[in-house]
Design a protein around this motif. Structure first.
Motif, PDB file in Angstrom:
ATOM      1  N   THR A 198       0.855  -1.182   0.000  1.00 33.41           N
ATOM      2  CA  THR A 198       0.000   0.000   0.000  1.00 33.41           C
ATOM      3  C   THR A 198       0.891   1.232   0.000  1.00 33.41           C
ATOM      4  N   GLY A 199       0.389   2.288  -0.606  1.00 33.76           N
ATOM      5  CA  GLY A 199       1.181   3.508  -0.669  1.00 33.76           C
ATOM      6  C   GLY A 199       0.298   4.680  -1.023  1.00 33.76           C
ATOM      7  N   THR A 200       0.946   5.791  -1.276  1.00 33.11           N
ATOM      8  CA  THR A 200       0.220   6.985  -1.694  1.00 33.11           C
ATOM      9  C   THR A 200       1.043   7.716  -2.742  1.00 33.11           C
ATOM     10  N   GLY A 201       0.326   8.304  -3.698  1.00 37.79           N
ATOM     11  CA  GLY A 201       0.969   9.052  -4.763  1.00 37.79           C
ATOM     12  C   GLY A 201       0.134  10.243  -5.153  1.00 37.79           C
ATOM     13  N   ALA A 202       0.422  10.807  -6.288  1.00 36.51           N
ATOM     14  CA  ALA A 202      -0.277  12.019  -6.718  1.00 36.51           C
ATOM     15  C   ALA A 202      -1.764  11.781  -6.946  1.00 36.51           C
ATOM     16  N   ASP A 203      -2.144  10.538  -7.277  1.00 38.19           N
ATOM     17  CA  ASP A 203      -3.547  10.251  -7.567  1.00 38.19           C
ATOM     18  C   ASP A 203      -4.326   9.734  -6.365  1.00 38.19           C
ATOM     19  N   GLY A 204      -3.653   9.547  -5.224  1.00 35.80           N
ATOM     20  CA  GLY A 204      -4.338   9.062  -4.032  1.00 35.80           C
ATOM     21  C   GLY A 204      -3.676   7.831  -3.457  1.00 35.80           C
ATOM     22  N   ALA A 205      -4.405   7.125  -2.591  1.00 33.13           N
ATOM     23  CA  ALA A 205      -3.904   5.898  -1.994  1.00 33.13           C
ATOM     24  C   ALA A 205      -3.945   4.774  -3.025  1.00 33.13           C
ATOM     25  N   THR A 206      -2.963   3.871  -2.955  1.00 29.24           N
ATOM     26  CA  THR A 206      -2.867   2.809  -3.944  1.00 29.24           C
ATOM     27  C   THR A 206      -2.572   1.470  -3.285  1.00 29.24           C
ATOM     28  N   VAL A 207      -2.894   0.415  -4.029  1.00 33.91           N
ATOM     29  CA  VAL A 207      -2.464  -0.941  -3.693  1.00 33.91           C
ATOM     30  C   VAL A 207      -1.838  -1.523  -4.957  1.00 33.91           C
ATOM     31  N   SER A 208      -0.624  -2.038  -4.808  1.00 34.27           N
ATOM     32  CA  SER A 208       0.102  -2.594  -5.954  1.00 34.27           C
ATOM     33  C   SER A 208       0.616  -3.986  -5.601  1.00 34.27           C
TER      34      SER A 208
END
Length: 379
Positions: free
Chosen positions: A166-176
């Protein structure tokens, strides 16, 4: 809690609640549930000596892929300008310190399915400026490529060995997910403050959770291998999902903090494959199995499966005990010292549990003696 780890970002088991004095009382709740009832496994909690750490030390992540190997990560010289990340390894010849890349201040999460294949998330003094994904190949830790343009929060390995993050970037929270050295984004949540909890049983059974704001919906999601589904939490106020412990598809535990105006203490929730049940923690003076209102000023703690259908809980609301819930009632056991276990993990296919604490010590609970080196006798 007024202390904060060297990394100010969310982590799976360590965070603060803004430093404010958050006082409130917890509403009482039923202690019955649908989890498979099981008494605590035989054994007791014991302190396990580790290499000395400098200054104030804290361990935020721990992994035990088999009965002979343990990896514990955290920080030493905590809260100081020279705070440094630390990773301790236990093998057949005892404990060692592993060299790490320069400039890291804290290890926030550790995962391992094999003693020569482990992963960790570590940050510099400013997590937004530097958060590294680290890999252990059995000889050394090195920086590995994470999802592009993401600040990682938490990691998990599924049953096939694929790495989820899980992380966060310019587009919001993410799951990769990382498979065959390639990262694939599987979920993006715009305007989300982050997903700091993740657990996976298989590629078709992944859970993520994070911070819920006031009366908005609790950010809890489940992946079935094809798509993500938001899971209904069924409460008036949103919850902060602090940790998820996956045992089986019909046996998943959640440690959550309700975002109620009076800031009640965290609660333990269980998913049986079709519904959630909630189980409130007993206070220090409550009779075993009882529940009474209590005050709260923050939270740090952890949970781990006991390998027999129950779960262990460490909470700062009662540092004199480690709590055990068997699916129907609570019991208490005395830890080696009265501090909170920031990270706990169970050795697969056993009832042995390891813990890393807020003062940089390591505990172990097992009915069996600690395996030692047959040549030196080192524990």
């Amino acid at each position: 809690m007024t202390h904060r780890p060297a990394n100010p970002s969310l982590s799976r088991r360590a965070f603060t609640l803004g430093g404010a004095a958050l006082l409130g009382a917890a509403a009482t709740g039923s202690l019955t549930g649908t989890a498979r009832a099981a008494a605590p496994p035989p054994g007791g909690w014991a302190d396990v000596p580790v290499p000395p750490l400098s200054g104030p030390a804290q361990l935020f992540g721990i992994a035990a892929p088999d009965p002979w190997h343990v990896i514990a990560g955290g920080t030493e010289n905590a809260f100081q300008p020279d705070a440094a990340a630390v990773l301790l390894h236990r093998g057949l010849r005892g404990w060692t310190r592993a060299p790490l890349p320069e400039g890291l201040a804290v290890v926030n999460d550790v995962r391992a399915r094999h003693f020569a294949d482990a992963w960790a998330v570590a940050s510099g003094p400013d997590a937004s400026a530097r958060t590294d994904l680290l890999h252990w190949n059995g000889r050394r830790w090195s920086t590995a490529a994470g999802p592009a343009d993401q600040q990682l929060y938490a990691i998990e390995l599924d049953g096939t060995g694929a790495l989820w993050a899980t992380g966060t970037g310019a587009d919001g929270a993410t799951v990769s997910v990382r498979r065959h050295d390639q990262w694939t984004n599987t979920l993006t949540l715009p305007d989300s403050p982050g997903l700091n909890a993740i657990a996976a049983g298989s590629p078709q059974d992944v859970w993520v959770g994070g911070f819920g704001e006031s009366t908005g919906p609790t950010p809890l999601w489940h992946f079935d291998g094809t798509e993500w589904t938001r899971m209904p939490w069924g409460t008036t106020y949103a919850h902060w999902i602090l940790q998820i412990e996956h045992v089986a598809p019909d046996d998943v535990w959640f440690y959550a903090l309700e975002q109620h105006p009076l800031f009640p203490p965290p609660t333990l929730h269980h998913w049986n494959g079709s519904e959630f049940t909630v189980h409130r923690l007993p206070g220090p003076s409550d009779p075993a199995g009882g529940v009474r209102p209590m005050s709260a000023i923050g939270f740090l703690g952890s949970i781990a499966s006991d390998g027999r259908g129950g779960v262990w809980v460490s909470t700062p609301y009662d540092t004199s005990h480690l709590l055990h819930f068997d699916g129907a009632s609570w019991t208490r056991e005395t830890p080696p010292i009265g501090v909170t276990a920031y990270a706990m993990t169970r050795v697969p296919y056993t009832t042995t549990v390891w813990a890393g604490t807020q003062v940089g010590t390591v505990w172990r609970r097992s009915a069996h003696p600690l395996p030692s080196d047959p040549l030196t006798g080192t524990k």
